[in-house]
Design an enzyme around this catalytic site. Structure first.
Site, PDB file in Angstrom:
ATOM      1  N   HIS A  71       0.843  -1.190   0.000  1.00 41.96           N
ATOM      2  CA  HIS A  71       0.000   0.000   0.000  1.00 41.96           C
ATOM      3  C   HIS A  71       0.883   1.247   0.000  1.00 41.96           C
ATOM      4  O   HIS A  71       1.557   1.501   1.010  1.00 41.96           O
ATOM      5  CB  HIS A  71      -0.853   0.094   1.275  1.00 41.96           C
TER       6      HIS A  71
HETATM    7  C1  LIG Z   1      -0.159  -7.836  -3.604  1.00 38.50           C
HETATM    8  C2  LIG Z   1      -1.119  -6.721  -3.268  1.00 38.50           C
HETATM    9  C3  LIG Z   1      -2.152  -6.953  -2.373  1.00 38.50           C
HETATM   10  C4  LIG Z   1      -3.030  -5.915  -2.050  1.00 38.50           C
HETATM   11  N1  LIG Z   1      -4.126  -6.181  -1.279  1.00 38.50           N
HETATM   12  C5  LIG Z   1      -5.064  -5.218  -1.102  1.00 38.50           C
HETATM   13  C6  LIG Z   1      -6.305  -5.510  -0.473  1.00 38.50           C
HETATM   14  O1  LIG Z   1      -6.571  -6.652  -0.121  1.00 38.50           O
HETATM   15  N2  LIG Z   1      -7.186  -4.497  -0.304  1.00 38.50           N
HETATM   16  C7  LIG Z   1      -6.923  -3.225  -0.688  1.00 38.50           C
HETATM   17  O2  LIG Z   1      -7.733  -2.342  -0.440  1.00 38.50           O
HETATM   18  N3  LIG Z   1      -5.760  -2.925  -1.295  1.00 38.50           N
HETATM   19  C8  LIG Z   1      -4.858  -3.895  -1.549  1.00 38.50           C
HETATM   20  N4  LIG Z   1      -3.719  -3.617  -2.247  1.00 38.50           N
HETATM   21  C9  LIG Z   1      -3.479  -2.231  -2.664  1.00 38.50           C
HETATM   22  C10 LIG Z   1      -4.361  -1.791  -3.814  1.00 38.50           C
HETATM   23  O3  LIG Z   1      -4.487  -2.812  -4.771  1.00 38.50           O
HETATM   24  C11 LIG Z   1      -3.704  -0.562  -4.413  1.00 38.50           C
HETATM   25  O4  LIG Z   1      -3.584   0.402  -3.387  1.00 38.50           O
HETATM   26  C12 LIG Z   1      -4.515   0.036  -5.542  1.00 38.50           C
HETATM   27  O5  LIG Z   1      -4.730  -0.880  -6.577  1.00 38.50           O
HETATM   28  C13 LIG Z   1      -3.768   1.254  -6.061  1.00 38.50           C
HETATM   29  O6  LIG Z   1      -4.569   1.853  -7.029  1.00 38.50           O
HETATM   30  P1  LIG Z   1      -3.913   2.867  -8.031  1.00 38.50           P
HETATM   31  O7  LIG Z   1      -4.957   3.241  -9.015  1.00 38.50           O
HETATM   32  O8  LIG Z   1      -3.220   3.918  -7.262  1.00 38.50           O
HETATM   33  O9  LIG Z   1      -2.728   2.035  -8.763  1.00 38.50           O
HETATM   34  P2  LIG Z   1      -2.776   0.643  -9.500  1.00 38.50           P
HETATM   35  O10 LIG Z   1      -3.997  -0.121  -9.185  1.00 38.50           O
HETATM   36  O11 LIG Z   1      -1.486  -0.014  -9.238  1.00 38.50           O
HETATM   37  O12 LIG Z   1      -2.863   1.056 -11.040  1.00 38.50           O
HETATM   38  C14 LIG Z   1      -1.858   1.805 -11.658  1.00 38.50           C
HETATM   39  C15 LIG Z   1      -1.779   1.376 -13.112  1.00 38.50           C
HETATM   40  O13 LIG Z   1      -1.053   2.345 -13.833  1.00 38.50           O
HETATM   41  C16 LIG Z   1      -0.171   1.712 -14.753  1.00 38.50           C
HETATM   42  N5  LIG Z   1       0.912   2.638 -15.013  1.00 38.50           N
HETATM   43  C17 LIG Z   1       1.896   3.016 -14.164  1.00 38.50           C
HETATM   44  N6  LIG Z   1       2.694   3.914 -14.757  1.00 38.50           N
HETATM   45  C18 LIG Z   1       2.188   4.112 -15.993  1.00 38.50           C
HETATM   46  C19 LIG Z   1       2.586   4.952 -17.078  1.00 38.50           C
HETATM   47  N7  LIG Z   1       3.623   5.773 -16.984  1.00 38.50           N
HETATM   48  N8  LIG Z   1       1.856   4.907 -18.224  1.00 38.50           N
HETATM   49  C20 LIG Z   1       0.779   4.064 -18.342  1.00 38.50           C
HETATM   50  N9  LIG Z   1       0.365   3.272 -17.335  1.00 38.50           N
HETATM   51  C21 LIG Z   1       1.068   3.298 -16.170  1.00 38.50           C
HETATM   52  C22 LIG Z   1       0.244   0.454 -14.018  1.00 38.50           C
HETATM   53  O14 LIG Z   1       0.713  -0.521 -14.942  1.00 38.50           O
HETATM   54  C23 LIG Z   1      -1.045   0.060 -13.325  1.00 38.50           C
HETATM   55  O15 LIG Z   1      -1.810  -0.787 -14.135  1.00 38.50           O
HETATM   56  C24 LIG Z   1      -2.828  -4.618  -2.587  1.00 38.50           C
HETATM   57  C25 LIG Z   1      -1.794  -4.395  -3.482  1.00 38.50           C
HETATM   58  C26 LIG Z   1      -0.941  -5.425  -3.838  1.00 38.50           C
HETATM   59  C27 LIG Z   1       0.182  -5.162  -4.795  1.00 38.50           C
END
Ligand SMILES: Cc1cc2nc3c(=O)[nH]c(=O)nc-3n(C[C@H](O)[C@H](O)[C@H](O)COP(=O)(O)OP(=O)(O)OC[C@H]3O[C@@H](n4cnc5c(N)ncnc54)[C@H](O)[C@@H]3O)c2cc1C
Ligand code: SF4
Lengths: 523, 155
Positions: A457
């Protein structure tokens, strides 16, 4: 896995059609400069990007999603940790947050982002945290009442459910037993799933389709409503026209991240949803000058405590975390458990060699619990020599104390559940042999250097604040003083929230997208 | 690797070549600074003994016990050394414990359960929710309102 035969009954997620997707690797030869136009371009298809894309598409806007990772569908998921990590994780899961101690960190790099590999725990932001945002930070309409409809909607989108009895493993029963013996309240864990069957493979992609990640929910919904997506497309730099953002540029990339051709997208609104590491990275590479970009990073450091039991537990059976303990949430501590494959368990517990090997032999007798710390320390996202963002975070004194308190309580819970010994995340105090040993945790010098920590996270690296002096975006995720640019991912979260963040990210993305729709309609 | 992995008892299996091959599959995926500094890090381990109080000796000529305490010392060192050590440790352990022989020795096999549970869920998703999913039969679904929902999971 042989799932393809037509006469076999398959879960519905196996049949999802992904329309309007272009594979950047196929069109992105090195010499190419590909141009796109859209009303809105969204960078990233994870917890923030996908719901924002669907919302804006449903409101009638022409939306283009850029995703650096590839499309891997449910049918392709397996239980092979190595193969799945290489496919779905950024850096194949080998990322580290620098600092004392270094923290192992993982995130997704695929269509659906980290939601494809997460544990599915779906919690609302605690009221006390929302009160802090609205009352102390003065962020409009972030109080519990204003946020409620967005959490309701996030839970519908994510299909948040509770586990059925038949999916509970022995590890869950012991975890609950220990807590109850100590008089702690235990919470049923709401998870985004549709009839989970307890395979416990969530961390490397759910092969049964039960976990309702963005891959099987908002991404296909946005695409079928008319949004377009380009995969293997890494956005690098925001484009400006006069004082206004006019689009985004980047490179097509291979699965290893090596650069192919270029692309440019012209759009009225650019939404960054690349996660709390890469979004500030893009802002920094675009020469935005706000010094708050990248600072304020929170990491929810997580320390493991493993109870070892005489009876066989078989951690491979039963779902990923059916219960959590929020009894100490006010103290900034949340307890859960997770059964992971041996390679991952070995990597996230201290030690190596024969001693470590003897511990791993007890794999089937281990209950792996963890304490998640609501951190008060703040880290930073900084640019590396390769112009990519990296993270620094050092546990501050109070976080070190919280880790020690959390580890002590968890160890007590393990003994209460019947463990005959407990492994700790401290290299210099790796094991307790009985409940009488608990005092050794208090007695040990509360140092940070030998703690084995990991996290999944990260948040708050481009956080919402009233002014550009205090933060990066306003209370609707619009980047201060930068018209045409907004953020929809974990980086906008104003402070450490102390619970799993996915639902908070989804709810904020929906809420903020509504405000951008009004802006776009007005212009 | 031979210092970081165990050899005794159930681990007395010759998988070193494959562990190394698995580790090498990870390397091209690593972030550039890590990938590029990796060989330097290995050189530091090989020739760094004098800086950590282990005298003028090379890592590969140390006996196992001495090599273990040398690595432990690196692991307790300043940040770049600790990160180097942690990175190496994680890579070796993930690659080692996921080898089929080691998984078999530990009695871990997830794959057959996956086949079984995919089929089970397919059946459950075709059943009346109050029977198939008793705890959540009344949950409001985002897709239930849309006949054209592409996720095909309205139920
Ligand atoms: C193993 C694991 C277990 C977890 N378990 C939980 C849970 O049980 N419950 C919970 O609430 N949270 C959990 N989390 C955390 C939660 O999944 C994340 O906090 C959340 O998905 C983050 O959302 P986000 O939109 O910030 O980023 P992400 O969901 O990571 O999405 C970001 C996306 O942007 C893309 N990207 C990055 N840079 C670029 C770029 N320059 N150009 C184009 N695309 C790009 C990436 O490839 C990715 O697909 C977990 C995370 C992990 C890794
Ligand atoms: S426990 Fe298994 S079936 Fe349930 S969501 Fe996780 S991987 Fe899917």
């Amino acid at each position: 896995m042989n799932n393809g035969a037509a006469d076999i009954l398959l879960p519905p997620e196996f049949g999802i059609r992904y329309q309007n997707i272009e594979d950047g690797q196929k069109i992105g030869a090195r010499s190419v400069v590909r141009k796109y136009d859209a009303d809105v371009v969204i960078v990233g298809s994870g917890a923030g990007g996908a719901p924002a894309a669907r919302r804006l598409t449903d409101a009638g806007f022409d939306v283009l999603i850029l995703e650096e990772g590839e499309l891997h569908t449910t049918e392709s998921f397996s239980t092979d940790l190595i193969e799945q990590s290489l496919k779905l994780y950024r850096d194949a899961g080998s990322t580290m947050i620098a600092g004392r101690p270094p923290i192992i960190f993982t995130e997704g790099r695929c269509v659906g982002g980290s939601t494809v590999i997460n544990g599915g725990m779906s919690w609302r932001t605690p009221d006390r945290v929302l009160d802090h945002w609205s009352r102390d930070l003065g962020l409009n309409e972030t109080d519990p009442k204003s946020m409620e409809p967005y959490f309701d909607e996030a839970e519908r989108i994510l299909n948040v459910e509770f586990q059925n009895e038949d999916t509970l493993g022995m590890n869950d029963k012991l975890f609950v037993r220990g807590a109850k013996k100590l008089g702690w309240e235990v919470q049923d864990n709401p998870r985004n799933m549709k009839r989970c069957v307890g395979l416990n493979n969530c961390g490397i992609g759910c092969p049964t389709g039960a976990k309702q990640s963005m891959l099987v929910t908002e991404v296909p919904r946005a695409l079928s409503a008319g949004a377009r997506m380009v995969t293997s497309a890494r956005a690098t730099k925001v484009l400006f026209d006069g004082g206004r953002v006019s689009g985004i540029a980047g490179r097509f990339v291979t699965p290893l991240g090596r650069r192919l051709g270029r692309f440019e997208v012209r759009a009225r609104l650019v939404v960054l949803a690349a996660g709390a590491r890469f979004t500030p990275g893009i802002l920094k590479r675009s020469w935005l000058r706000n010094p708050n970009i990248g600072s304020g990073l929170h990491t929810h450091p997580n320390a493991k405590v493993i109870g070892v039991f005489k009876d066989r537990i078989d951690p491979t059976r039963g779902t990923h975390q059916a219960h959590q303990i929020h009894h100490f949430l006010e103290e900034g501590l949340l307890f859960g458990y997770a059964a992971v494959q041996p390679g991952l368990l070995a990597a996230t517990t201290p030690g190596f060699g024969e001693e470590h090997g003897r511990r791993m032999e007890l794999y089937h007798h281990m209950l792996t619990a963890g304490v998640l710390v609501e951190d008060t320390g703040e880290g930073k996202v900084v640019m590396g020599p390769d112009l990519q963002p990296y993270m620094r975070f050092t546990l501050d004194k109070s976080d070190v104390e919280k880790v020690h308190l959390g580890v002590r309580l968890l160890a007590e819970q393990m003994f209460a559940a019947g463990a005959y010994k407990v492994f700790l995340p401290f290299a210099e105090l790796p094991e307790l042999k009985s409940v009488d040993d608990l005092g050794r945790i208090d007695a040990r010098k509360h140092v940070r250097h030998d703690i084995e920590l990991m996290t999944v996270h990260i948040m708050s690296s481009a956080r919402m604040r009233k002014t550009a002096q205090e933060g990066v975006c306003d209370s609707a995720g619009r980047v201060h003083d930068t018209p045409g640019l907004a953020i929809a991912d974990a980086s906008v979260i104003p402070s450490s929230i102390g619970v799993n963040p996915m639902e908070t990210i989804v709810a904020l993305a929906l809420r903020n997208a509504d405000r951008w729709i009004d802006d776009l309609k007005r212009r | 690797m031979s210092v970081l992995r165990p050899y005794e008892g159930i681990y007395d299996v010759d998988v070193d070549a494959r562990v190394l091959a698995t580790m090498l599959r990870f390397v091209p995926h690593m972030a550039a600074p890590v990938r590029l500094s990796f060989p330097l890090g290995l050189l530091l381990v090989e020739f760094g003994a004098p800086f950590f109080g282990f005298g003028m000796t090379r890592f590969r000529s140390m006996n196992r016990a001495r090599a273990i305490s040398y690595l432990e010392r690196i692991g307790r060192g300043a940040e770049p050394f600790r990160m180097l050590f942690d990175g190496l440790r994680v890579l070796v352990l993930v690659a080692f414990y996921q080898q089929p022989e080691i998984l078999a020795a530990l009695g871990v096999d997830w794959a057959p359960r996956a086949e079984e549970l995919i089929a089970r869920r397919a059946k459950l998703m075709n059943m009346e929710p109050s029977l198939a999913n008793p705890r959540n039969a009344g949950v409001a679904r985002a897709d239930a309102s849309r006949a054209d929902d592409p996720t095909g999971t309205s139920s």
